[in-house]
Design an enzyme around this catalytic site. Structure first.
Site, short mmCIF file in Angstrom:
data_model
loop_
_atom_site.label_atom_id
_atom_site.label_comp_id
_atom_site.label_asym_id
_atom_site.label_seq_id
_atom_site.Cartn_x
_atom_site.Cartn_y
_atom_site.Cartn_z
N SER A 98 34.02 24.01 85.69
CA SER A 98 34.89 24.81 86.56
C SER A 98 34.07 25.56 87.61
CB SER A 98 35.71 25.77 85.69
OG SER A 98 36.71 26.42 86.45
N HIS A 121 28.71 28.06 82.30
CA HIS A 121 30.14 28.17 82.00
C HIS A 121 30.95 28.46 83.26
CE1 HIS A 121 30.11 32.55 82.48
NE2 HIS A 121 28.93 32.53 81.88
N HIS A 133 42.28 21.27 82.07
CA HIS A 133 41.11 22.01 82.52
C HIS A 133 40.20 22.40 81.36
CE1 HIS A 133 39.00 24.06 85.73
NE2 HIS A 133 38.92 25.16 84.99
N ASP A 175 44.73 18.13 84.80
CA ASP A 175 44.22 19.47 85.10
C ASP A 175 45.16 20.15 86.10
OD1 ASP A 175 42.79 21.74 85.84
OD2 ASP A 175 40.86 20.72 85.62
#
Length: 516
Positions: A312, A238, A492, A464
């Site tokens: 990310s 993540h 995003h 984004d």
């Protein structure tokens, strides 16, 4: 007596509407015959815009100069309270650091250490003597450039020389206390605290103590339970202020049964987030993340081969893991990677901070991001109010977004929970020691993967605003092994949330492609 009669409002007649519209048209036509008037209006608007810009810039200067001083005032306040109320030993704050190496010095150190190291393999994957030990070592030190600049500017403003403590090479490694003429150790000596800091929440998920009884990351295993399938594995990582639920609640349920039945799917809570340990004496460098991932996933589950998917900030960690295990990685999929190429004369970490958290008083979201990113002690004060009492703020934030702002689809309750499921110490150091030096780290690991001929698939939304599409476009132009997929209209988060099925299909194709 006469009754008071209420006047009834009637809609304007079509004739009056046409007359009003005609007056505007005639006014415009009249201006067209007088270009000097048009020029006057344009000049006036331009002057007003410049005046507004000057006012905002001057206000920003005053506000952030005050915040610089306030942050320094809070430093000894928190230091006193920590000594009085906290039994844990935490890493020193960024107010007490020495300047990091320059680009040239860093490359010299890297070249020198590369000559001293030897690449040793065990026939399966490259192990602990990899050159990347040294490269992650240098990256760990690189982040402090933004705060060297900040301290220098504050010294110029106040005329006061701020103290900078030095350490020797035997102490804890990282970017906070950088000794002179010494290459910083890559991995922190993590000793998990058994009690939360006084300014942090002490609940089971926020505590610094390991929640699994061991000094290991929290890992959710989905898919086949056949642990003999050591070659069929996918690791999901993540991003910042998130957890493994980012994947388990979105994409993983959408993967086809063929993948779920034949692959082990690992969704990991990175060190400092979710239900993973949040030690107070750790600096959360790339090397710290790699070490914990290796021990918690690779070695614990006997993984010989793996695919890696990341979003990310997790993209930097994923590339570091793939670069550390180049012979074991089968495919790399990055979603919205934060690759900010610094311009000439700008330090990379400072440039990244300027892009993601510019010092602006407006809009308020940008102001909040700048306060939390640039001011360690002010940010800790905010976390003392918000994160320490997240059980109150989580349902309130969910109610406001879902019922008042209409963001039910994008911001579900798990996202709010993940957003506050950390300590200030872990989030602060991860942002500055993992996210900010991401461009330099990505360059190191991308070179390794390009030399190995490993394809890197990148998926990025063209809307984004956090990590603009230019980040991935720069990567695709710099490295020939990059395959870029642009998702129109995706941001995003919405590059994943709202298109879970499509993303699951794309990931399935990438995983199966690596086996063909």
């Amino acid at each position: 007596m006469r009754k008071a009669t209420s006047k009834q409002s009637h809609p304007p007649s079509p004739f009056l509407c046409k007359c009003t519209h005609m007056k505007h048209v005639l006014h415009i036509l009249a201006l067209m015959h007088h270009p000097t008037k048009i020029s006057f209006h344009i000049t006036t608007l331009s002057s007003l815009a410049k005046l507004a810009h000057v006012c905002i810039s001057f206000t920003s200067f005053l506000v952030f100069a005050f915040l610089d001083l306030l942050d320094q005032v809070l430093c000894p306040v928190f230091a006193f309270l920590d000594r009085l109320m906290d039994e844990n030993t935490a890493a020193p704050c960024y107010c007490h650091q020495v300047p990091s190496l320059s680009d040239h010095q860093m490359q010299q150190q890297l070249d020198k250490k590369k000559k001293e190291k030897k690449i040793i393999g065990d026939g399966r994957v490259l192990q602990t003597k990899l050159v990347i030990d040294t490269e992650a070592n240098i990256v760990s030190e690189y982040v402090s450039d933004a705060f060297v600049s900040k301290l220098e500017k504050l010294e110029d403003l106040t005329g006061v020389t701020l103290s900078r403590k030095e350490s020797d090479c035997s102490g804890m490694s990282g970017a906070v206390t950088v000794p002179k003429n010494c290459v910083v150790g890559a991995k922190s000596s993590i000793i998990p605290a058994r009690k939360a800091r006084w300014s942090d929440c002490a609940c089971s998920t926020c505590s610094s103590c390991p929640t699994n009884g061991e000094d290991l990351l929290h890992v959710q295993v989905v898919g086949t339970r056949d642990f003999d399938r050591a070659d069929n594995n996918v690791i999901f990582i993540h991003g910042f202020l998130s957890s493994s639920s980012f994947w388990t609640d979105t994409v993983l349920p959408q993967l086809p049964e063929t993948i779920r039945a034949s692959y082990r799917l690992f969704a990991v809570d990175l060190l400092g987030f979710g239900k993973s340990p949040k030690p107070t004496n750790c600096l959360y460098t790339h090397a710290d993340h790699i070490d914990m991932l290796r021990r918690s996933v690779i070695e614990r589950y006997g993984i010989r081969k793996f695919h890696v998917v990341a979003h990310s900030m997790g993209c930097t960690v994923a590339l570091a893991l793939a670069g550390y295990e180049p012979s074991a990685v089968q495919s790399v999929t990055l979603i919205s990677p934060p690759y900010f190429l610094a311009t000439s004369g700008t330090l990379p970490a400072e440039y990244t901070m300027q892009q993601v958290a510019p010092k602006k008083v407006w809009p308020l979201v940008a102001f909040g991001a700048s306060v939390m990113s640039w001011y360690e002690h002010l940010g800790r004060a905010v976390c003392l109010v918000i994160c320490k009492h997240h059980h109150f703020w989580e349902p309130l934030a969910a109610f406001v977004s879902n019922h008042l702002l209409g963001l039910r689809q994008v911001l579900q309750k798990p996202f709010f929970h993940d957003f506050m499921q950390h300590t200030h110490h872990s989030a602060w150091h991860i942002f500055h020691n993992t996210f900010c030096p991401s461009a330099y780290a990505i360059q190191i690991f991308m070179r390794i993967l390009q030399e190995q001929g490993q394809r890197v698939r990148i998926i990025h939304g063209d809307s984004d605003s956090i990590c603009p599409i230019q980040c991935s476009m720069d990567l695709s132009q710099c490295y020939s092994n990059v395959v870029l997929s642009v998702i129109p209209g995706a941001g995003h988060l919405t590059v994943v949330v709202g298109r879970e099925h499509d993303l699951a299909t794309e990931l399935t194709q990438e995983i199966l492609r690596a086996h063909n």
